[in-house]
Write a protein that holds these residues in place. Structure first.
Motif, short mmCIF file in Angstrom:
data_model
loop_
_atom_site.label_atom_id
_atom_site.label_comp_id
_atom_site.label_asym_id
_atom_site.label_seq_id
_atom_site.Cartn_x
_atom_site.Cartn_y
_atom_site.Cartn_z
N ASN A 187 -15.42 156.47 -58.30
CA ASN A 187 -14.37 156.62 -57.29
C ASN A 187 -14.52 155.64 -56.14
OD1 ASN A 187 -14.71 159.91 -58.18
ND2 ASN A 187 -12.66 159.03 -58.12
N GLN A 188 -15.50 154.75 -56.25
CA GLN A 188 -15.72 153.78 -55.19
C GLN A 188 -16.15 152.45 -55.80
OE1 GLN A 188 -17.83 154.96 -51.47
NE2 GLN A 188 -19.32 153.35 -51.98
N VAL A 189 -15.53 151.36 -55.34
CA VAL A 189 -15.87 150.01 -55.78
C VAL A 189 -16.41 149.27 -54.56
CG1 VAL A 189 -15.02 147.84 -56.71
CG2 VAL A 189 -14.12 150.01 -57.59
N GLY A 190 -17.64 148.78 -54.64
CA GLY A 190 -18.28 148.22 -53.46
C GLY A 190 -18.76 149.34 -52.55
N PHE A 191 -19.31 148.97 -51.39
CA PHE A 191 -19.78 150.01 -50.50
C PHE A 191 -19.93 149.50 -49.07
CE2 PHE A 191 -23.51 148.13 -52.57
CZ PHE A 191 -24.36 147.83 -51.50
N MET A 192 -20.24 150.42 -48.17
CA MET A 192 -20.50 150.10 -46.77
C MET A 192 -21.99 150.25 -46.46
SD MET A 192 -17.37 151.76 -44.56
CE MET A 192 -15.88 150.79 -44.29
N ARG A 193 -22.41 149.57 -45.42
CA ARG A 193 -23.74 149.79 -44.87
C ARG A 193 -23.71 151.09 -44.08
NH1 ARG A 193 -22.63 144.25 -42.91
NH2 ARG A 193 -23.32 142.79 -44.52
N SER A 194 -24.86 151.55 -43.66
CA SER A 194 -24.94 152.81 -42.90
C SER A 194 -24.11 152.78 -41.63
CB SER A 194 -26.40 153.12 -42.54
OG SER A 194 -27.14 153.45 -43.68
N ASP A 195 -23.95 151.58 -41.04
CA ASP A 195 -23.21 151.48 -39.77
C ASP A 195 -21.70 151.36 -39.97
OD1 ASP A 195 -22.95 148.93 -40.76
OD2 ASP A 195 -23.78 147.91 -39.00
N ALA A 196 -21.21 151.58 -41.19
CA ALA A 196 -19.77 151.56 -41.52
C ALA A 196 -19.17 150.16 -41.54
CB ALA A 196 -18.97 152.46 -40.58
N SER A 197 -20.00 149.14 -41.76
CA SER A 197 -19.47 147.80 -41.99
C SER A 197 -19.55 147.50 -43.48
CB SER A 197 -20.27 146.76 -41.20
OG SER A 197 -21.62 146.76 -41.57
N VAL A 198 -18.55 146.81 -43.99
CA VAL A 198 -18.49 146.50 -45.42
C VAL A 198 -19.68 145.63 -45.81
CG1 VAL A 198 -17.18 145.27 -47.21
CG2 VAL A 198 -15.98 146.71 -45.56
N GLU A 199 -20.37 146.00 -46.86
CA GLU A 199 -21.43 145.16 -47.42
C GLU A 199 -20.73 144.08 -48.25
OE1 GLU A 199 -23.92 143.00 -48.23
OE2 GLU A 199 -25.01 144.70 -47.33
N THR A 200 -20.72 142.86 -47.72
CA THR A 200 -19.92 141.80 -48.34
C THR A 200 -20.45 141.37 -49.71
OG1 THR A 200 -21.19 140.14 -47.09
CG2 THR A 200 -19.12 140.93 -46.12
N ALA A 201 -21.68 141.72 -50.03
CA ALA A 201 -22.24 141.37 -51.34
C ALA A 201 -22.06 142.49 -52.35
CB ALA A 201 -23.72 141.03 -51.20
N SER A 202 -21.35 143.55 -51.97
CA SER A 202 -21.29 144.73 -52.84
C SER A 202 -20.31 144.57 -54.01
CB SER A 202 -20.93 145.97 -52.03
OG SER A 202 -19.63 145.85 -51.45
N SER A 203 -19.37 143.66 -53.91
CA SER A 203 -18.44 143.38 -55.02
C SER A 203 -17.71 142.09 -54.72
CB SER A 203 -17.43 144.53 -55.21
OG SER A 203 -16.31 144.36 -54.35
N PRO A 204 -17.11 141.46 -55.73
CA PRO A 204 -16.33 140.24 -55.46
C PRO A 204 -15.16 140.48 -54.50
CG PRO A 204 -16.79 140.44 -57.80
CD PRO A 204 -17.20 141.73 -57.17
N ALA A 205 -14.69 141.72 -54.44
CA ALA A 205 -13.54 142.03 -53.58
C ALA A 205 -13.91 142.22 -52.13
CB ALA A 205 -12.86 143.31 -54.10
N ALA A 206 -15.19 142.40 -51.82
CA ALA A 206 -15.59 142.86 -50.49
C ALA A 206 -15.26 141.88 -49.38
CB ALA A 206 -17.09 143.17 -50.49
N ASN A 207 -15.28 140.58 -49.67
CA ASN A 207 -15.06 139.60 -48.61
C ASN A 207 -14.08 138.52 -49.04
OD1 ASN A 207 -15.66 138.72 -45.95
ND2 ASN A 207 -17.09 137.17 -46.72
N ASN A 208 -13.21 138.83 -50.00
CA ASN A 208 -12.25 137.85 -50.50
C ASN A 208 -10.99 138.60 -50.94
OD1 ASN A 208 -10.79 136.13 -52.40
ND2 ASN A 208 -12.58 134.78 -52.34
#
Length: 520
Positions: free
Chosen positions: A447-468
């Motif tokens: 139910n989730q693709v990619g993820f956030m860090r504990s501080d609620a910022s997107v982990e940009t390395a978590s999936s190809p979609a995270a920062n593009n």
């Protein structure tokens, strides 16, 4: 010497005039003036009466051949047999993660963020999803139990509709407050096979994408540019069935048009066009298909309620999704109804509904809560209409950027004791999709693709979609194809994508196929 000159011959009605002091006729006007060509009224009268000169031909049943003729003329009846697709473009940078759809760390939605992280997402310490009472799983995808989106969806849907729905949230950063994010996936959805019997794509704005955000440049196809649809009159204005319906009832009008097609076809087959074989075939097909399309339009749209969302009792009225008062006084409901009417009935392959005013970091919470609930009402309307017409639906929600809170609480009635939205913040951005299946809730691989860090910022390395954002769209397209069991064809349909090899792609798919073959 007296020479007798013979009188000019008296000409019968209809006999052409050959004047010695006139040049040969060259224009249509001159042909008609000298009687070599009849005026349009004469031609029309003769044609109409000749149609019924042979009653057996006029009454011959074409209906048994109509479906074959439609296919040969390229007329789609129920779209292209793909899952209908509707996306919501929340213009301005709405909050999606945390206060609406739960987003967790690498372990999924229930891998909770820190208290400070949820505070950034507008949730105070006494409303955290660590407490099960603040988690709602009734649609498979976990929402915060006091989500504005969820409240709106619940108002528009039945419990049965929600029980047949599942979804996924995608961690994905995008620029704040700009239409330049290439968020809109509709051209790609068409490239994946979706199409409509009237239009390929529709959108509520007059833009290249049909919405506020752009479409990825490499997917844009000018031939299928979305048609602007944002009110019922836009929908009903798509088709003009002429005056024959009104003079005759719908069934008789269709029968007349079918008979005209059969008789015309018979005459064309006897006619020597003096063209080469290939050109003659083209001309005959154009004439044949013109009559078939007219009969098809009268058959499907001669009844005004066929297209008009205002007359659809599943949409408006005592048993409708919207009450008459709601529909008449809320343009967002009329806009949503117009798009979903076309898409869910196969008249369009995909549609975008743009809702404005989602840049709601106003130093209080109530504005955002009310607008999120409105968006939820519109999303829920699409899901409920899908249930009522018995069709599956993929519903995708995105926004340009996001917002965050500094933790100050709005204790007003509309603020609901949550953190005030105080600024734009692309670090907290996300998109999500819901899938309704009339045969029962789709199974979720994740139910989730990619993820956030504990501080609620997107982990940009978590999936190809995270920062593009382009790859966010590709991720949505991959998931759309996976719902049809066609994920193996993704690389062929979308060459040059950035989603990696098949193993990486598998990690981005939220749900397996929910259909076998095409949808009818």
């Amino acid at each position: 010497m007296f020479i007798r000159r013979s009188r000019n011959k008296t000409l019968a009605n209809g006999e052409p005039l050959r004047h010695s002091d006139h040049g040969r006729p060259r224009t249509r006007r001159e042909f008609i003036a000298q009687g070599f060509m009849a005026g349009s009224a004469t031609v029309f009268g003769a044609s109409i009466f000749s149609l019924f000169g042979n009653p057996r031909s006029a009454s011959a049943a074409l209906s048994s051949d109509l479906e074959t003729l439609k296919q040969s003329c390229g007329i789609a009846v129920n779209g292209a047999g793909k899952i209908p697709f509707i996306c919501f473009d929340l213009a301005g940078g709405a909050n999606i993660a945390g206060s609406n759809v739960l987003m967790g760390k690498s372990g999924g939605q229930m891998d909770f963020l820190s208290t400070a992280g949820y505070n950034r997402l507008g949730l105070p310490g006494d409303m955290l999803p660590n407490n099960p009472s603040f988690v709602n799983n009734e649609m498979g995808l976990a929402f915060h139990s006091d989500s504005g989106f969820l409240r709106g969806i619940q108002q528009s849907t039945s419990a049965g509709t929600r029980a047949a729905t599942n979804g996924a949230i995608i961690a994905a950063r995008s620029e704040n407050d700009t239409g330049n994010n290439p968020h809109n996936p509709m051209y790609g959805i068409h490239q994946a096979g979706a199409d409509g019997s009237l239009l390929s794509l529709v959108g509520s704005q007059s833009s290249e994408s049909g919405g506020n955000s752009m479409a990825p440049m490499n997917l844009i196809n000018p031939q299928i540019r979305p048609t602007k649809i944002d009110r019922p009159s836009d929908v009903t204005g798509l088709v003009d069935v002429g005056d024959l319906i009104g003079i005759l009832d719908q069934g008789d009008a269709v029968a007349v048009m079918e008979s005209i097609q059969r008789i015309s076809d018979a005459k064309m087959n006897r006619m020597d066009t003096k063209l080469d074989v290939s050109s003659e075939d083209v001309v005959k097909d154009l004439v044949r298909c013109g009559y078939v399309k007219s009969a098809d339009l009268a058959d499907r749209f001669g009844d005004p309620s066929a297209l008009n969302p205002d007359l659809d009792l599943e949409i408006v009225g005592p048993t409708g999704i919207f009450t008459r008062d709601e529909f008449d006084n809320n343009r967002e409901f009329r806009k949503t109804a117009s798009v979903m009417k076309l898409v869910m009935n196969g008249y369009a392959g995909a549609g975008t509904v743009t809702l404005g005013g989602y840049d709601y970091h106003t130093g209080e919470r109530g504005t955002g809560e009310r607008r999120d609930e409105l968006a939820g009402r519109c999303m829920g309307a699409c899901l409920e209409y899908a249930a009522r017409v018995g069709m599956p639906l993929m519903l995708y929600v995105f926004s340009d950027g996001s917002v965050s809170s500094n933790g100050r609480i709005d204790d007003s009635m509309d603020g609901r004791g949550k953190g005030e939205w105080t600024g734009d913040n692309q670090q907290t951005a996300a998109s999500f999709f819901l899938v309704y299946n009339p045969n029962g809730r789709p199974t979720a691989i994740r139910n989730q693709v990619g993820f956030m860090r504990s501080d609620a910022s997107v982990e940009t390395a978590s999936s190809p979609a995270a920062n593009n954002v382009n790859q966010l769209v590709q991720t949505v397209l991959l998931n759309y194809m996976a719902l049809h069991g066609e994920e193996a064809d993704f690389g062929t349909r979308f060459t040059g994508h950035g989603l990696g090899n098949s193993t990486m792609q598998d990690s981005l798919i939220a749900m397996p196929s929910i259909v076998n073959g095409t949808i009818s």
